[in-house]
Motif scaffolding. Structure first.
Motif, PDB file in Angstrom:
ATOM      1  N   VAL A 389       0.817  -1.210   0.000  1.00 23.97           N
ATOM      2  CA  VAL A 389       0.000   0.000   0.000  1.00 23.97           C
ATOM      3  C   VAL A 389       0.851   1.260   0.000  1.00 23.97           C
ATOM      4  O   VAL A 389       0.465   2.289  -0.579  1.00 23.97           O
ATOM      5  CB  VAL A 389      -0.976  -0.029   1.205  1.00 23.97           C
ATOM      6  N   ASN A 390       2.022   1.221   0.627  1.00 23.22           N
ATOM      7  CA  ASN A 390       2.861   2.417   0.693  1.00 23.22           C
ATOM      8  C   ASN A 390       3.618   2.690  -0.608  1.00 23.22           C
ATOM      9  O   ASN A 390       4.361   3.664  -0.702  1.00 23.22           O
ATOM     10  CB  ASN A 390       3.831   2.350   1.879  1.00 23.22           C
ATOM     11  N   LEU A 391       3.385   1.830  -1.624  1.00 26.12           N
ATOM     12  CA  LEU A 391       3.937   2.083  -2.956  1.00 26.12           C
ATOM     13  C   LEU A 391       2.846   2.459  -3.957  1.00 26.12           C
ATOM     14  O   LEU A 391       3.131   2.670  -5.131  1.00 26.12           O
ATOM     15  CB  LEU A 391       4.691   0.846  -3.475  1.00 26.12           C
ATOM     16  N   SER A 392       1.613   2.549  -3.476  1.00 18.94           N
ATOM     17  CA  SER A 392       0.480   2.800  -4.357  1.00 18.94           C
ATOM     18  C   SER A 392       0.257   4.296  -4.569  1.00 18.94           C
ATOM     19  O   SER A 392       0.735   5.135  -3.792  1.00 18.94           O
ATOM     20  CB  SER A 392      -0.787   2.172  -3.767  1.00 18.94           C
ATOM     21  N   HIS A 393      -0.536   4.613  -5.596  1.00 22.22           N
ATOM     22  CA  HIS A 393      -0.844   6.023  -5.841  1.00 22.22           C
ATOM     23  C   HIS A 393      -1.746   6.579  -4.749  1.00 22.22           C
ATOM     24  O   HIS A 393      -1.724   7.778  -4.460  1.00 22.22           O
ATOM     25  CB  HIS A 393      -1.492   6.183  -7.223  1.00 22.22           C
ATOM     26  N   GLN A 394      -2.561   5.700  -4.086  1.00 17.30           N
ATOM     27  CA  GLN A 394      -3.406   6.176  -2.980  1.00 17.30           C
ATOM     28  C   GLN A 394      -2.562   6.741  -1.837  1.00 17.30           C
ATOM     29  O   GLN A 394      -2.965   7.684  -1.165  1.00 17.30           O
ATOM     30  CB  GLN A 394      -4.290   5.034  -2.429  1.00 17.30           C
ATOM     31  N   TRP A 395      -1.397   6.147  -1.657  1.00 19.10           N
ATOM     32  CA  TRP A 395      -0.541   6.555  -0.548  1.00 19.10           C
ATOM     33  C   TRP A 395      -0.001   7.973  -0.747  1.00 19.10           C
ATOM     34  O   TRP A 395       0.325   8.659   0.226  1.00 19.10           O
ATOM     35  CB  TRP A 395       0.613   5.566  -0.412  1.00 19.10           C
ATOM     36  N   ASN A 396       0.046   8.422  -1.981  1.00 21.31           N
ATOM     37  CA  ASN A 396       0.587   9.750  -2.270  1.00 21.31           C
ATOM     38  C   ASN A 396      -0.386  10.874  -1.922  1.00 21.31           C
ATOM     39  O   ASN A 396       0.018  12.035  -1.826  1.00 21.31           O
ATOM     40  CB  ASN A 396       0.960   9.855  -3.752  1.00 21.31           C
ATOM     41  N   ASP A 397      -1.652  10.525  -1.733  1.00 21.67           N
ATOM     42  CA  ASP A 397      -2.663  11.515  -1.360  1.00 21.67           C
ATOM     43  C   ASP A 397      -2.817  11.504   0.160  1.00 21.67           C
ATOM     44  O   ASP A 397      -3.081  10.461   0.759  1.00 21.67           O
ATOM     45  CB  ASP A 397      -3.994  11.180  -2.030  1.00 21.67           C
ATOM     46  N   GLN A 398      -2.660  12.654   0.804  1.00 23.80           N
ATOM     47  CA  GLN A 398      -2.671  12.710   2.265  1.00 23.80           C
ATOM     48  C   GLN A 398      -3.981  12.207   2.856  1.00 23.80           C
ATOM     49  O   GLN A 398      -3.988  11.472   3.853  1.00 23.80           O
ATOM     50  CB  GLN A 398      -2.402  14.135   2.750  1.00 23.80           C
ATOM     51  N   TYR A 399      -5.109  12.595   2.253  1.00 34.65           N
ATOM     52  CA  TYR A 399      -6.411  12.172   2.779  1.00 34.65           C
ATOM     53  C   TYR A 399      -6.549  10.652   2.693  1.00 34.65           C
ATOM     54  O   TYR A 399      -6.952   9.993   3.662  1.00 34.65           O
ATOM     55  CB  TYR A 399      -7.537  12.857   2.001  1.00 34.65           C
ATOM     56  N   ASN A 400      -6.205  10.079   1.539  1.00 32.69           N
ATOM     57  CA  ASN A 400      -6.270   8.622   1.383  1.00 32.69           C
ATOM     58  C   ASN A 400      -5.316   7.929   2.352  1.00 32.69           C
ATOM     59  O   ASN A 400      -5.631   6.872   2.914  1.00 32.69           O
ATOM     60  CB  ASN A 400      -5.918   8.217  -0.049  1.00 32.69           C
ATOM     61  N   ARG A 401      -4.137   8.518   2.541  1.00 35.42           N
ATOM     62  CA  ARG A 401      -3.153   7.914   3.432  1.00 35.42           C
ATOM     63  C   ARG A 401      -3.684   7.854   4.865  1.00 35.42           C
ATOM     64  O   ARG A 401      -3.519   6.844   5.571  1.00 35.42           O
ATOM     65  CB  ARG A 401      -1.843   8.706   3.362  1.00 35.42           C
ATOM     66  N   GLU A 402      -4.354   8.910   5.312  1.00 36.27           N
ATOM     67  CA  GLU A 402      -4.912   8.924   6.666  1.00 36.27           C
ATOM     68  C   GLU A 402      -6.019   7.887   6.811  1.00 36.27           C
ATOM     69  O   GLU A 402      -6.147   7.245   7.863  1.00 36.27           O
ATOM     70  CB  GLU A 402      -5.428  10.328   6.996  1.00 36.27           C
ATOM     71  N   GLU A 403      -6.837   7.712   5.758  1.00 37.27           N
ATOM     72  CA  GLU A 403      -7.882   6.692   5.813  1.00 37.27           C
ATOM     73  C   GLU A 403      -7.277   5.300   5.901  1.00 37.27           C
ATOM     74  O   GLU A 403      -7.728   4.452   6.685  1.00 37.27           O
ATOM     75  CB  GLU A 403      -8.785   6.798   4.583  1.00 37.27           C
ATOM     76  N   ILE A 404      -6.262   5.057   5.113  1.00 37.27           N
ATOM     77  CA  ILE A 404      -5.604   3.749   5.134  1.00 37.27           C
ATOM     78  C   ILE A 404      -4.997   3.469   6.507  1.00 37.27           C
ATOM     79  O   ILE A 404      -5.166   2.381   7.072  1.00 37.27           O
ATOM     80  CB  ILE A 404      -4.513   3.682   4.037  1.00 37.27           C
ATOM     81  N   LEU A 405      -4.290   4.449   7.058  1.00 34.12           N
ATOM     82  CA  LEU A 405      -3.654   4.255   8.363  1.00 34.12           C
ATOM     83  C   LEU A 405      -4.692   3.975   9.451  1.00 34.12           C
ATOM     84  O   LEU A 405      -4.490   3.101  10.308  1.00 34.12           O
ATOM     85  CB  LEU A 405      -2.829   5.487   8.728  1.00 34.12           C
TER      86      LEU A 405
END
Length: 422
Positions: A389-405
């Protein structure tokens, strides 16, 4: 081939509370918090069971983990040991009263007219003969008693006043089910605004993929052959009078929702449904699926009188909201009485007072753990490619990253590795 569990992570959220507001209303402010959410495309029954035991629940395909620390009415995961469960005297009376009604009718239907209506003496409760003061009371069998008045179980020489049937069927939509839902929501919850799509989204759609139950031999016909989501249909003289939405999982039967025709309110069908679901878990276990042992009763909310009835089924256990280990309910009561938020492993974390303590420290997930959390990278001709997941394009977006975490933190290390995000 094992079932692959897939879904879209969602971050924290809040909503009004339906437990502490006036009857039929929700709280005026958003005081019910969620640590994370998850829109499930599909889940294996084992994965969803693990989610339940970490404090998650589903509403249709939407799964969520309440934030007990911040919520006005903390929701503790509760499970009943269905194998050790022994119904109380009042619970046995509920079963017997319903069975008496089915076999003999309401008192307005009985009396001198019994013989004229063809009710045989075989249907009548037998009276002990002679001096019984020194005899032990007959042993109560939950499974025998729960089925005693069902048309498929009564003896051929018995005649019942009513025909009572309980069947399991896949979680599907019908106008009959929807009509019962409308009636129940309107009269019990004072909620008149529900469409067929609302009903389907809430109580029909499920992300669970059916999987065979590993009975060592043929199970009785009334038991399910698969794990998955079901509707338990209660019919009286052909009329659908109640419906239980349940998930049958490898280690537990999970109660999702129960609705009934309010004209039968005096028979406490909601409490009877819990007894029937506990019996179902025990019967599946006794048929050879020995991992099955519990009834997952959803959430226990100590501050809400209408939810405290779940504590009447014993032995029940609450999951610690931080470590997710199980504690006997009776051991938790003193802390629940004292604190709004009670932590059982670390009681020093418990909180008094109704106020929201606010967000805790930022969620922290190690890089090592993130390397093992997978996300769909591409899909081609039915085959999916996954990457950390930390290599995905979702991870580059701060909002998406916070949801994932947030979602990874609420799922925990093991579950996060068993689910593929999209």
């Amino acid at each position: 081939m094992p079932v692959v569990s897939v879904g879209m992570p969602l971050g924290p959220g809040c909503s009004t509370c339906g437990y502490c507001g006036p009857l039929g209303e929700r709280s005026s402010t958003e005081t019910s918090f969620k640590k994370a959410g998850f829109i499930a495309s599909q889940l294996s029954c084992e994965v969803y069971q693990k989610m339940i035991y970490r404090g998650w629940r589903r509403s249709g395909t939407y799964c969520y983990a309440p934030d007990l620390r911040r919520s006005c009415c903390p929701q503790y995961t509760i499970r009943l040991d269905a194998i050790a469960f022994k119904p109380s005297r009042s619970q046995r009376k509920l079963i017997n009263r319903w069975n008496h009604f089915v076999m003999l009718g309401h008192k307005s239907e009985t009396g001198d007219s019994l013989l004229r209506q063809g009710i045989s003496s075989a249907s009548m409760p037998s009276k002990p003969e002679g001096n019984t003061t020194k005899r032990d009371p007959p042993k109560f069998s939950l499974s025998t008693s729960i089925h005693a008045a069902e048309s498929d179980f009564i003896s051929t020489n018995a005649t019942a006043r009513h025909k009572f049937q309980v069947t399991l069927e896949p979680s599907t939509y019908s106008e009959e089910k929807y009509a019962l839902y409308l009636l129940y929501q309107r009269q019990i919850h004072h909620d008149p605004h529900n469409t067929p799509e609302d009903f389907k989204r809430f109580l029909v759609k499920s992300p669970l993929i059916n999987e065979p139950i590993p009975y060592p031999a043929s199970a009785p016909d009334h038991l399910p052959s698969q794990y998955g989501s079901f509707h338990q249909m209660y019919r009286l003289d052909g009329e659908l009078i109640a419906l239980g939405v349940i998930d049958i999982l490898p280690e537990c039967v999970s109660s999702v929702y129960f609705m009934y025709d309010p004209k039968h309110d005096k028979y406490s069908l909601g409490k009877l449904s819990a007894l029937r679901e506990a019996s179902l878990a025990r019967e599946i276990h006794n048929a050879g699926a020995i991992a099955m042992s519990s009834l997952a009763m959803g959430f226990y909310i100590h501050s809400c009188p209408k939810m405290k009835y779940k504590g009447e089924y014993s032995p029940s256990y609450l999951a610690d909201p931080e470590e997710f280990t199980w504690f006997p309910l009776e051991d938790c009561i003193p802390q629940l009485e004292k604190f709004r938020y009670a932590a059982f492993v670390h009681p020093e974390h418990s909180l008094e007072g109704p106020q929201d303590p606010g967000e805790g420290p930022p969620v922290s997930v190690s890089e090592e753990q993130l390397n093992e959390v997978m996300v769909i990278y591409s899909m081609q001709q039915g085959a999916i490619s996954i990457i950390p997941v930390n290599l995905s394009h979702q991870w580059n977006d701060q909002y998406n990253r916070e949801e994932i975490l947030s979602c990874v933190d609420a799922l925990g290390d093991e579950l996060s590795r068993e689910i593929i995000f999209r």
